[in-house]
Design an enzyme around this catalytic site. Structure first.
Site, short mmCIF file in Angstrom:
data_model
loop_
_atom_site.label_atom_id
_atom_site.label_comp_id
_atom_site.label_asym_id
_atom_site.label_seq_id
_atom_site.Cartn_x
_atom_site.Cartn_y
_atom_site.Cartn_z
N ASP A 26 5.02 -25.29 -7.89
CA ASP A 26 5.36 -26.48 -7.13
C ASP A 26 6.64 -27.15 -7.62
O ASP A 26 7.42 -27.67 -6.82
CB ASP A 26 4.19 -27.46 -7.14
CG ASP A 26 3.05 -26.98 -6.23
OD1 ASP A 26 3.35 -26.29 -5.24
OD2 ASP A 26 1.88 -27.28 -6.52
N ARG B 30 4.87 -28.47 0.46
CA ARG B 30 5.85 -28.98 -0.51
C ARG B 30 7.22 -29.26 0.09
O ARG B 30 7.80 -30.32 -0.16
CB ARG B 30 5.98 -28.04 -1.72
CG ARG B 30 4.72 -27.90 -2.56
CD ARG B 30 4.10 -29.22 -2.87
NE ARG B 30 3.01 -29.12 -3.86
CZ ARG B 30 2.13 -30.06 -4.08
NH1 ARG B 30 2.18 -31.18 -3.38
NH2 ARG B 30 1.19 -29.91 -4.98
N ASP C 200 -1.94 -38.21 -13.19
CA ASP C 200 -0.58 -37.79 -13.58
C ASP C 200 0.50 -38.67 -12.96
O ASP C 200 1.39 -39.16 -13.64
CB ASP C 200 -0.30 -36.34 -13.16
CG ASP C 200 -1.14 -35.35 -13.95
OD1 ASP C 200 -1.63 -35.72 -15.04
OD2 ASP C 200 -1.32 -34.22 -13.46
N SER D 201 -8.20 -29.20 -11.11
CA SER D 201 -7.00 -29.75 -10.49
C SER D 201 -7.01 -29.29 -9.03
O SER D 201 -7.12 -28.11 -8.74
CB SER D 201 -5.77 -29.21 -11.22
OG SER D 201 -4.67 -29.18 -10.34
N1 ARG Z 1 -1.28 -21.72 -6.70
C1 ARG Z 1 -1.05 -22.42 -5.49
C2 ARG Z 1 0.41 -22.35 -5.10
O1 ARG Z 1 1.23 -22.09 -5.92
C3 ARG Z 1 -1.54 -23.85 -5.52
C4 ARG Z 1 -0.88 -24.74 -6.55
C5 ARG Z 1 -1.49 -26.11 -6.68
N2 ARG Z 1 -2.86 -26.02 -7.07
C6 ARG Z 1 -3.61 -26.99 -7.62
N3 ARG Z 1 -4.85 -26.73 -7.84
N4 ARG Z 1 -3.13 -28.15 -7.93
O2 ARG Z 1 0.72 -22.53 -3.95
#
Ligand code: ARG
Length: 403
Positions: free
Chosen positions: A123, A94, A14, A174
């Site tokens: 995210d 993040r 990505d 992912s």
């Molecule tokens: N659901 C989790 C969160 O919102 C992880 C998000 C990212 N997950 C991923 N497999 N890329 O904190």
């Protein structure tokens, strides 16, 4: 001068496609890879790939210590688990990544910041809210949210532009990972009835094949400082705890989760260190904090987890919750012995120079210092209102009968 953008770059498909796409929009792309402790990733190779794909500059920032001290220490103090289960690894990293993006944008005079998040997840909210708060006026570009490419179209685009895809397309999931844990979604996991296949795990042994071990964790003021009596800096301590707990199958979490954007999703987490360290930390709190504080603190813990999950790290509410948590941790010093076995982390011993537990009050043997006669007066007052209520009820019933 050409317009510049700082892109949060992971090395995956990505964000690699995003480099080329941004360049096509006329941007000079600065790729920034923030190291928050993802194991098994060669970050020099990631930076090289960014340059190969078309970035004008590629930076790798070691943020592991910062991540531990500023983000994981409060998360441990809060025993932070979203929906009672998810230790928030992705959510905690993040805002730190966003802060580095803003710093690099300032230093390089970039007008825009870009990230690879889609329009469906948490995210994007965490990045955008943090960037808008820390660097107002920044143009935020989320190519994956704008371009509307399917996975197949994305791969075709990559092939057309000489962007390597093989390694990234192989994984059916992912994945996002850092020191605190791994988040895995997509593929067969999207069917919440399907048991997670063994391939989605990388840091934990199946509890069926797991070994068992004992782990001694020492805390000072709520912060883990040593394992098995050996003092370690936090990043190393967490990595070592992950190793020990992972071998015992500890830290697998299968969560049907509520995202901030309203979608329910199914995610698998692997967080051996987080699960073990939070279990140990909470156990030490039971020993060292008074009852009323423990009870009240649970509401702050939940609020903290919620605020972190919802991308409000740089809010005054989060700062206030952190201040409360910090205040509670002064006495949380001591040691916990954890039994790690069959996927469980169970405390089998705890001790502290600041224990509120007092054996001479608790004992049923010789040496008892508790004044048993004091209990009688306490009980009279403690039960007074319930007794009065019961008496009033039976009187009312008797009167109703008589009438
Ligand atoms: N659901 C989790 C969160 O919102 C992880 C998000 C990212 N997950 C991923 N497999 N890329 O904190």
């Amino acid at each position: 001068m050409q317009k510049r953008v700082v892109l949060a770059y992971s090395g995956g498909l990505d964000t690699s496609v995003a480099i080329r796409w941004l360049a096509q929009q006329g941007y000079e792309v600065i790729a920034a890879t923030v190291d928050v402790g993802e194991q098994q990733k060669n970050l020099d190779a990631v930076a090289e790939k960014a340059l190969r794909v078309g970035a004008v500059d590629a930076r790798v920032i070691d943020a592991k210590t910062e991540f531990c001290e500023e983000f994981l220490v409060p998360a441990i103090a809060a025993n932070a688990l979203y929906q009672g289960r998810y230790p928030l690894a992705t959510a905690l990293a993040r805002p730190l990544i966003a802060r580095h993006l803003c710093r690099i944008a300032d230093e390089s005079g970039a007008e825009a910041i870009s990230h690879g998040c889609t329009g469906k997840g948490n995210d994007q909210v965490r990045f955008d809210v943090a960037i808008e708060t820390l660097r107002p006026g920044t143009r935020i570009i989320a190519p994956a949210r704008e371009w509307g490419l399917t996975r197949e179209e994305e791969i075709a685009y990559a092939q057309e532009h000489g962007i390597p895809v093989e390694a990234t397309v192989q994984s059916p999931f992912s994945v996002d990972a850092n020191l605190w844990g791994r988040s895995v979604e997509g593929g067969v996991l999207e069917d919440p009835w399907q048991a997670p296949p063994e391939e989605c795990y990388a840091w934990t042994k199946s509890p069926k094949l797991a070994t068992s071990e004992e782990l001694l964790v020492s805390f000072a003021g709520g912060v883990p400082v040593a394992l098995g009596g050996d003092e370690l800096p936090l990043p190393a301590l967490i990595a070592q705890a992950a190793q020990a707990a992972g071998s015992a199958g500890v830290g697998r979490i299968d969560l049907l989760e509520d995202r901030l954007v309203g979608i329910k999703s199914r995610e698998i987490y692997e967080a051996p260190a987080a699960v073990a360290l939070i279990a140990a930390h909470q156990e030490l709190e039971f020993l060292t904090l008074p009852r009323e504080l423990l009870q009240h603190k649970t509401s702050i813990e939940q609020a903290f987890a919620q605020v972190v999950y919802n991308g409000q790290w740089f809010s005054p509410l989060r700062a206030a919750l952190s201040a409360y948590l910090r205040e509670t941790q002064q006495a949380v010093t001591g040691e916990v012995r954890l039994a790690l076995a069959h996927g469980q982390a169970v405390a089998t011993g705890r001790r502290s120079p600041q224990a509120v537990y007092d054996q001479s009050l608790a004992t049923y043997s010789a040496g008892d210092r508790f004044d048993h006669t004091a209990a009688v007066g306490f009980i009279t007052i403690y039960g007074m209102q319930s007794q009065a209520y019961a008496k009033a009820q039976s009187k009312a019933k008797a009167t109703a009968h008589a009438g």
